[in-house]
Design a protein around this motif. Sequence first.
Motif, mmCIF file in Angstrom:
data_model
loop_
_atom_site.group_PDB
_atom_site.id
_atom_site.type_symbol
_atom_site.label_atom_id
_atom_site.label_comp_id
_atom_site.label_asym_id
_atom_site.label_seq_id
_atom_site.Cartn_x
_atom_site.Cartn_y
_atom_site.Cartn_z
ATOM 1 N N ASP A 122 38.373 45.567 -4.180
ATOM 2 C CA ASP A 122 39.298 45.864 -5.284
ATOM 3 C C ASP A 122 39.902 47.261 -5.151
ATOM 4 N N ALA A 123 40.121 47.690 -3.910
ATOM 5 C CA ALA A 123 40.673 49.035 -3.693
ATOM 6 C C ALA A 123 42.040 49.169 -4.348
ATOM 7 N N LYS A 124 42.218 50.263 -5.081
ATOM 8 C CA LYS A 124 43.477 50.524 -5.785
ATOM 9 C C LYS A 124 44.406 51.396 -4.942
ATOM 10 N N GLY A 125 43.820 52.151 -4.004
ATOM 11 C CA GLY A 125 44.631 53.023 -3.154
ATOM 12 C C GLY A 125 43.979 53.202 -1.809
ATOM 13 N N ILE A 126 44.767 53.750 -0.869
ATOM 14 C CA ILE A 126 44.245 53.963 0.483
ATOM 15 C C ILE A 126 44.913 55.162 1.117
ATOM 16 N N LEU A 127 44.126 55.954 1.831
ATOM 17 C CA LEU A 127 44.635 56.987 2.731
ATOM 18 C C LEU A 127 44.447 56.454 4.132
ATOM 19 N N ILE A 128 45.536 56.395 4.906
ATOM 20 C CA ILE A 128 45.478 55.763 6.216
ATOM 21 C C ILE A 128 46.198 56.601 7.253
ATOM 22 N N ILE A 129 45.625 56.658 8.447
ATOM 23 C CA ILE A 129 46.287 57.328 9.559
ATOM 24 C C ILE A 129 47.484 56.479 9.977
ATOM 25 N N GLU A 130 48.624 57.108 10.201
ATOM 26 C CA GLU A 130 49.852 56.341 10.413
ATOM 27 C C GLU A 130 49.822 55.499 11.693
ATOM 28 N N ASN A 131 48.918 55.825 12.611
ATOM 29 C CA ASN A 131 48.781 55.014 13.826
ATOM 30 C C ASN A 131 48.493 53.547 13.514
ATOM 31 N N PHE A 132 47.881 53.291 12.363
ATOM 32 C CA PHE A 132 47.480 51.927 12.016
ATOM 33 C C PHE A 132 48.152 51.439 10.736
ATOM 34 N N ALA A 133 49.221 52.120 10.343
ATOM 35 C CA ALA A 133 49.930 51.719 9.124
ATOM 36 C C ALA A 133 50.560 50.338 9.266
ATOM 37 N N SER A 134 50.913 49.956 10.486
ATOM 38 C CA SER A 134 51.511 48.632 10.687
ATOM 39 C C SER A 134 50.511 47.529 10.347
ATOM 40 N N THR A 135 49.217 47.801 10.558
ATOM 41 C CA THR A 135 48.186 46.832 10.187
ATOM 42 C C THR A 135 48.151 46.653 8.676
ATOM 43 N N LEU A 136 48.222 47.760 7.966
ATOM 44 C CA LEU A 136 48.234 47.698 6.503
ATOM 45 C C LEU A 136 49.468 46.968 5.995
ATOM 46 N N GLU A 137 50.605 47.222 6.612
ATOM 47 C CA GLU A 137 51.850 46.572 6.187
ATOM 48 C C GLU A 137 51.703 45.044 6.172
ATOM 49 N N GLN A 138 50.980 44.521 7.134
ATOM 50 C CA GLN A 138 50.843 43.061 7.256
ATOM 51 C C GLN A 138 50.072 42.432 6.099
ATOM 52 N N VAL A 139 49.233 43.223 5.423
ATOM 53 C CA VAL A 139 48.328 42.609 4.433
ATOM 54 C C VAL A 139 48.437 43.191 3.030
ATOM 55 N N ILE A 140 49.138 44.284 2.856
ATOM 56 C CA ILE A 140 49.085 45.003 1.581
ATOM 57 C C ILE A 140 49.514 44.146 0.403
ATOM 58 N N ASP A 141 50.456 43.248 0.619
ATOM 59 C CA ASP A 141 50.949 42.432 -0.496
ATOM 60 C C ASP A 141 49.908 41.445 -1.013
ATOM 61 N N SER A 142 48.886 41.191 -0.226
ATOM 62 C CA SER A 142 47.843 40.261 -0.661
ATOM 63 C C SER A 142 46.599 41.003 -1.154
ATOM 64 N N THR A 143 46.726 42.310 -1.399
ATOM 65 C CA THR A 143 45.615 43.111 -1.914
ATOM 66 C C THR A 143 46.010 43.727 -3.259
ATOM 67 N N ASN A 144 45.085 44.466 -3.848
ATOM 68 C CA ASN A 144 45.352 45.159 -5.107
ATOM 69 C C ASN A 144 45.744 46.615 -4.897
ATOM 70 N N VAL A 145 46.020 46.987 -3.652
ATOM 71 C CA VAL A 145 46.382 48.368 -3.350
ATOM 72 C C VAL A 145 47.751 48.699 -3.946
ATOM 73 N N LYS A 146 47.766 49.729 -4.794
ATOM 74 C CA LYS A 146 49.007 50.148 -5.448
ATOM 75 C C LYS A 146 49.566 51.449 -4.867
ATOM 76 N N HIS A 147 48.692 52.232 -4.262
ATOM 77 C CA HIS A 147 49.114 53.550 -3.785
ATOM 78 C C HIS A 147 48.670 53.756 -2.341
ATOM 79 N N VAL A 148 49.605 54.135 -1.491
ATOM 80 C CA VAL A 148 49.333 54.381 -0.074
ATOM 81 C C VAL A 148 49.682 55.828 0.245
ATOM 82 N N ILE A 149 48.738 56.511 0.877
ATOM 83 C CA ILE A 149 48.966 57.877 1.349
ATOM 84 C C ILE A 149 48.826 57.858 2.861
#
Length: 555
Positions: A122-149
């Motif tokens: 139930d993560a509401k936010g995430i801090l992510i290294i930009e090297n792997f931001a493309s991985t997050l892009e693929q799934v973020i819409d199916s999660t509860n993550v509202k804030h990305v840093i």
Amino acid sequence: MEKFWLEKSYPPGVPFEINPDKYQSIPEMFTKYTSMHRENTAYINMGAEITYSELAEQATNFAAYLQQTLGFEKGDKFAIMLPNTLQYPVALFGALLAGLTVVNVNPLYTSRELQHQLKDSDAKGILIIENFASTLEQVIDSTNVKHVILTGLGDRLGGLKGIMVNSAVKYIKKMVPSFSLPNALKFNAVLKKGKNLSLTPVTVNSEDLAFLQYTGGTTGASKGVMLTHRNMIANIEQSNAMTGPVFDNDNEFMVTALPLYHIFALNANCLSFLCYGGKNLLITNPRDMPGFVKELAKYPFTAITGVNTLFNGLLHTEGFDKLDFSQLKVALGGGMSVQRPVAEMWQKVTGTRLLEGYGLTECAPMVSMSPYNQEEYNGTIGIPAASTDIRLVTDEGKDAEFGEPGEMWVKGPQVMQGYYNRPDATAEVLEDGWLKTGDIATVDTDGHFTIVDRKKDMIIVSGFNVYPNEIEEVIVMHEGILEAAAIGIPCEATGELVKVYIVKTDPEIDENAVIEHCHKYLTNYKVPKQVEFIDEMPKTNVGKILRKELRPQPA
């Protein structure tokens, strides 16, 4: 066996009990020690340094932004998906100061693995290294993550160096695949804006969740281990009790090559070392062994943690044996078994014993450790941590005798609260406060424990847990495969490697096709290194695959 007989095993200066309520929370402890050691260097990464006072200031700024601008409230889940960089401790302590629960994420996760962890926690936010931001892009819409840093590898290196590192990573090494996260914030901008905000103090209690630390299981997907502030404080005190007679305040220098998102380094390096006001040298890419050794040559380090494969890799890297080990006090191996040849070679080259510890995520993690005054490698996992009870339970449910194998059960203030939203899985491993580890051990009359087998089917690759069910589930997603079974087999380089047995329906499928398929869904260390096709799986009379019959039998 009564607990009192273990007392004779504890070396001078190591207490038999610790106070798990010494602090109410990690923020309380953090505030105390960053103030006490404010002028000391806390972390070093790629030549850049941060003092304890700077760490406290930046963590507070990060916390203020999360709270005041993004609206995070106490108990919200915040994911951190970073390698070892200066951003990690800033974000970690910032999230905890804001009263959040930290969800550590392996940056190398595939989209499938990331999606599961973000949704499950139930993560509401995430801090992510930009090297792997493309991985997050693929799934973020199916999660509860509202804030990305977002952050780049060079963001906290300062000035020209930071710009050069980020440019090299993006444009020369091309390590940042294109991505689109239009509402993402930049880490440095967050810190800058947070500096102008005030953090409203959050009352964090000992039973509040500090971490959801994910681990796998022999069945199903990975589970979030619920670790409270009391669990973590207790294990910090237990860790420091075992090494306290060796370390001095303000004078220690720890090498941190294991990723801080791993529970071992999180406790032993990031949290426990805070109390000594010591330096932590963060190694971002320990796989670059020549670069790692060059970095070590710059500093008079006094302690290092690692897994067997890391120590073995260093020993076989040119120039390591020429380093100055005169200040080295402690080398601690965990996460997987330390092998005798590696331990003996380490002692010969460095002049320092390679101590072995045992733990698991469910215990935050330390359960036992070799005494600091142990003269040489003895193949055991040492003695129980202070305030820790261990039972060895036979198949008949009785306590094992000395030398008799039994499943290790652990009780202590470091034992988890359970698995997040998994009451059934929790009930399987917790009984009257005892954690059933699934590891089979013996104990000698001196109180030293030795792991002899695993009851679970878990595979350990370079200190990382790999669970057969997850691999098998991925493999049978392939339409040409009927059944799969994964086992671990011995490997000199990684301790174990993953081998899979497959019953296929498509005769055209070969080993390369299986491995290529797995790479799409699994982190590299989980991908099978060996594939064997068979006509039929060994099974029980109710149809359960017998992995044990697929394992190589001793001669």
